[in-house]
Enzyme design. Structure first.
Site, short mmCIF file in Angstrom:
data_model
loop_
_atom_site.label_atom_id
_atom_site.label_comp_id
_atom_site.label_asym_id
_atom_site.label_seq_id
_atom_site.Cartn_x
_atom_site.Cartn_y
_atom_site.Cartn_z
CG HIS A 49 70.30 89.20 115.71
ND1 HIS A 49 70.33 88.92 114.26
CD2 HIS A 49 69.68 87.95 116.21
CE1 HIS A 49 69.79 87.86 113.99
NE2 HIS A 49 69.44 87.16 115.17
CD GLU B 94 70.52 85.66 119.12
OE1 GLU B 94 70.24 84.49 118.71
OE2 GLU B 94 71.51 86.25 118.46
CG ASP C 230 73.11 82.27 116.96
OD1 ASP C 230 71.85 82.07 117.15
OD2 ASP C 230 73.57 83.12 115.94
CG HIS D 258 73.49 81.47 112.71
ND1 HIS D 258 73.16 81.25 111.50
CD2 HIS D 258 72.34 82.11 113.08
CE1 HIS D 258 71.72 81.26 111.33
NE2 HIS D 258 71.32 81.77 112.33
CD GLU E 12 68.98 80.88 118.29
OE1 GLU E 12 69.33 82.07 117.90
OE2 GLU E 12 68.77 79.86 117.44
#
Ligand code: G3P
Ligand code: MG
Length: 246
Positions: free
Chosen positions: A16, A43, A45, A58, A118
């Site tokens: 993450h 993952e 952002d 993020h 993302e």
């Protein structure tokens, strides 16, 4: 019906924001740490700077994860690049930069890491972020890596991604899962859902399973939660601590 065939190459454990339990989030140093800890996917952002460059970040503002301040959407890339995105985490990571998307993709290629991109629009920038992140992903993603999964909480961003690069695999991110989730899957031709461990119920997991929609769950740091979720048919978990699931 979704247009994307069910894929079989998604690992059960996805780092993450890299591996934010061990290294600053959304940095190349975090990707390296995730790899060291045994991840094959991470993952991260993706947000736009004021001059519309995709960076890994993020929050709407810079304050929590860098030594800067103010909104990313009001800061040009050149200013973002002068920031330290590591010291907030630990002095071991002092001066680690905020990566551009291009740098991040190069690092993934070098490390052989798959990626969940993302799309994280700053408030008010949903459509342009969806379009530009999808365009850059389609342009840059190396053929040597597994195809990326594009995800977002922003349905508008996903709509733009679908228009800009329909061939890219999409997943919808939910906090509260609406009862009409399937209609959104169909409209966005999304192949999977990404849902919160705090919101997913056994009944909803059964709905996903019965509909043949893979579900992946964030942010799972407790092995007993992971065991229950895999028992419910969860395909993958996003974790800050990949080492707990070795
Ligand atoms: O993509 C899974 C997870 O990262 C979604 O929440 O806030 O950590 O981006 P957030
Ligand atoms: Mg995220």
């Amino acid at each position: 019906m979704t247009s994307t065939a069910r894929r079989t190459d998604i690992p059960r454990i996805i780092g993450h924001r890299g591996a934010v339990g061990h290294a600053p989030e959304n940095t190349v140093a975090g990707f390296r740490k995730a790899k060291e800890l045994g991840c094959s996917w991470v993952e991260f952002d993706c947000m736009l700077t004021r001059d519309e460059v995709v960076i890994l970040h993020h929050d709407d503002d810079l304050d929590r994860t860098t030594n800067g301040t103010g909104l990313v959407s009001e800061t040009n890339l050149a200013a973002v690049r002068r920031l330290d995105a590591g010291s907030w985490f630990s002095s071991d990571f002092a001066k680690v930069p905020v990566p551009t998307f291009d740098e991040a993709v190069s690092a993934l290629a070098q490390l052989g890491l798959g990626g969940n991109v993302e799309i994280k629009p700053a408030t008010g920038y949903d459509r342009i972020t969806g379009r530009i992140v999808a365009e850059r992903t389609a342009e840059l993603w190396p053929a040597t890596l597994p195809p990326p999964v594009m995800s977002s909480f922003s349905l508008a961003a996903l709509e733009e991604a679908q228009k800009a690069a329909p061939q890219l695999d999409r997943a919808i991110l939910w906090w509260e899962i609406p009862d009409d989730w399937q209609a959104h899957q169909d409209r966005l031709e999304a192949s999977a859902v990404h849902v919160s461990v705090k919101k997913l119920t056994e009944a909803r997991a059964a709905e996903f399973r019965n509909a043949g929609i893979p579900f992946r769950v964030y942010t799972v740091n407790d092995p007993s939660d992971a065991a229950r979720l895999f028992d419910w048919g969860c395909e993958a978990i996003f974790t800050d601590y990949p080492d707990r699931f070795a």
